[in-house]
Structure formats: structure tokens, C-alpha cells
Design a protein around this motif. Structure first.
Motif, PDB file in Angstrom:
ATOM      1  N   LEU A  81      14.646  29.969-104.070  1.00  9.16           N
ATOM      2  CA  LEU A  81      14.679  28.631-103.491  1.00  9.16           C
ATOM      3  C   LEU A  81      15.939  28.541-102.641  1.00  9.16           C
ATOM      4  CD1 LEU A  81      13.180  25.872-103.459  1.00  9.16           C
ATOM      5  CD2 LEU A  81      14.825  25.120-105.194  1.00  9.16           C
ATOM      6  N   GLN A  82      15.764  28.551-101.331  1.00  7.66           N
ATOM      7  CA  GLN A  82      16.869  28.385-100.410  1.00  7.66           C
ATOM      8  C   GLN A  82      17.084  26.890-100.190  1.00  7.66           C
ATOM      9  OE1 GLN A  82      18.977  30.679 -98.891  1.00  7.66           O
ATOM     10  NE2 GLN A  82      20.068  28.853 -98.163  1.00  7.66           N
ATOM     11  N   MET A  83      18.287  26.424-100.482  1.00  4.98           N
ATOM     12  CA  MET A  83      18.582  24.999-100.406  1.00  4.98           C
ATOM     13  C   MET A  83      19.680  24.782 -99.367  1.00  4.98           C
ATOM     14  SD  MET A  83      18.500  24.032-104.458  1.00  4.98           S
ATOM     15  CE  MET A  83      20.035  24.870-104.783  1.00  4.98           C
ATOM     16  N   ASN A  84      19.345  24.081 -98.309  1.00  7.95           N
ATOM     17  CA  ASN A  84      20.292  23.780 -97.243  1.00  7.95           C
ATOM     18  C   ASN A  84      20.541  22.276 -97.161  1.00  7.95           C
ATOM     19  OD1 ASN A  84      20.266  26.537 -96.509  1.00  7.95           O
ATOM     20  ND2 ASN A  84      18.538  26.216 -95.113  1.00  7.95           N
ATOM     21  N   SER A  85      21.591  21.914 -96.460  1.00  8.53           N
ATOM     22  CA  SER A  85      21.940  20.501 -96.272  1.00  8.53           C
ATOM     23  C   SER A  85      21.923  19.749 -97.594  1.00  8.53           C
ATOM     24  CB  SER A  85      20.968  19.837 -95.281  1.00  8.53           C
ATOM     25  OG  SER A  85      20.978  20.521 -94.048  1.00  8.53           O
ATOM     26  N   LEU A  86      22.567  20.313 -98.568  1.00 11.71           N
ATOM     27  CA  LEU A  86      22.529  19.742 -99.916  1.00 11.71           C
ATOM     28  C   LEU A  86      23.212  18.380 -99.971  1.00 11.71           C
ATOM     29  CD1 LEU A  86      23.056  23.016-101.896  1.00 11.71           C
ATOM     30  CD2 LEU A  86      21.180  21.410-102.271  1.00 11.71           C
ATOM     31  N   LYS A  87      22.646  17.516-100.816  1.00  9.19           N
ATOM     32  CA  LYS A  87      23.131  16.153-100.998  1.00  9.19           C
ATOM     33  C   LYS A  87      23.544  15.966-102.458  1.00  9.19           C
ATOM     34  CE  LYS A  87      19.637  14.541 -97.700  1.00  9.19           C
ATOM     35  NZ  LYS A  87      18.490  13.614 -97.502  1.00  9.19           N
ATOM     36  N   PRO A  88      24.405  15.001-102.727  1.00  6.60           N
ATOM     37  CA  PRO A  88      24.781  14.739-104.126  1.00  6.60           C
ATOM     38  C   PRO A  88      23.561  14.471-105.020  1.00  6.60           C
ATOM     39  CG  PRO A  88      26.295  13.639-102.661  1.00  6.60           C
ATOM     40  CD  PRO A  88      25.213  14.206-101.796  1.00  6.60           C
ATOM     41  N   GLU A  89      22.533  13.874-104.471  1.00  4.90           N
ATOM     42  CA  GLU A  89      21.345  13.582-105.269  1.00  4.90           C
ATOM     43  C   GLU A  89      20.517  14.834-105.593  1.00  4.90           C
ATOM     44  OE1 GLU A  89      22.303  12.085-102.419  1.00  4.90           O
ATOM     45  OE2 GLU A  89      20.561  11.585-101.149  1.00  4.90           O
TER      46      GLU A  89
END
Length: 120
Positions: A81-89
Motif C-alpha cells: 500500500l503506497q500512501m502519499n500526501s498523508l494527512k493526520p486523519e
């Protein structure tokens, strides 16, 4: 014995990226769809992304569309799972999952989870 082992979690700043990986063993990996779920504190576990057996079809939760990408390697028995532009939520424990049906019974397999924390 089915085993799913997640790795790659950690602490990242908002806007950053992480790549989670799930190593599968004990079953014919290419025969099963795979999923990533997450569970934040005080919230129910939610489906984040899924991928079909050959990887030709992928689905995402609305909250992660355009930012996360699920992929699999049926030679290595892994799903990422590539996760970009991560947010606190996006902060949660992320779990790898597969569902099997055999002789009329359903078997739901989970990894131990990997913590993702998005914070400055």
C-alpha cells in the motif's frame, strides 16, 4: 498455516509518504483477493483498499482515492500500500486481510497490524 505479516509503518509528517508491505504465506496467494484495512483509536475498522487476484481490479475508500495505491506481486506473495500526501486523519493501525471460503465455511485472516502516525 496462513500468515500475514505487515511492515513499513512509522511516523511521518503531513504531506509525506509511506509504503506498507504485507508478506503472505501458508496459502496460494495468487488465488485470493487481498485487502488493506485500518483502525483509528475509538473508531471502527474500515476498508481502505482491495485488489483482485491478478491485480486487474482495485478499489479504494473515498477518503484515500488519488493518494493511496494498492499493488501486489504474486511471485513474491506480497501486497503493498503506497500512501502519499498523508494527512493526520490517516493515523491508524493498518491491517492486511484476506477472506477464504472452503466447504461452506468462511475464514477471515488478519495480520498483526502496523502503526501509521501522521503528525508534525
Amino acid at each position: 498455516q496462513v500468515q500475514l505479516v505487515e511492515s513499513g509503518g512509522g511516523l511521518v509528517q503531513p504531506g509525506g509518504s509511506l509504503r506498507l508491505s504485507c508478506a503472505a504465506s501458508g496459502f496460494t496467494f495468487s488465488s485470493y483477493a487481498m485487502k488493506w484495512y485500518r483502525q483509528a483509536p475509538g473508531k471502527e475498522r474500515e476498508l481502505v483498499a482491495s485488489i483482485t487476484r491478478a491485480g486487474g481490479r482495485r478499489n479504494y475508500a473515498d477518503s484515500v482515492k488519488g493518494r493511496f495505491t494498492i499493488s501486489r506481486d504474486n511471485n513474491k506473495n506480497t501486497v503493498d500500500l503506497q500512501m502519499n500526501s498523508l494527512k493526520p486523519e490517516d493515523t491508524a493501525v493498518y491491517y492486511c486481510n484476506t477472506l477464504m471460503v472452503s466447504l461452506g465455511r468462511t475464514y477471515d485472516y488478519w495480520g498483526q497490524g502496523t502503526q501509521v502516525t501522521v503528525s508534525s
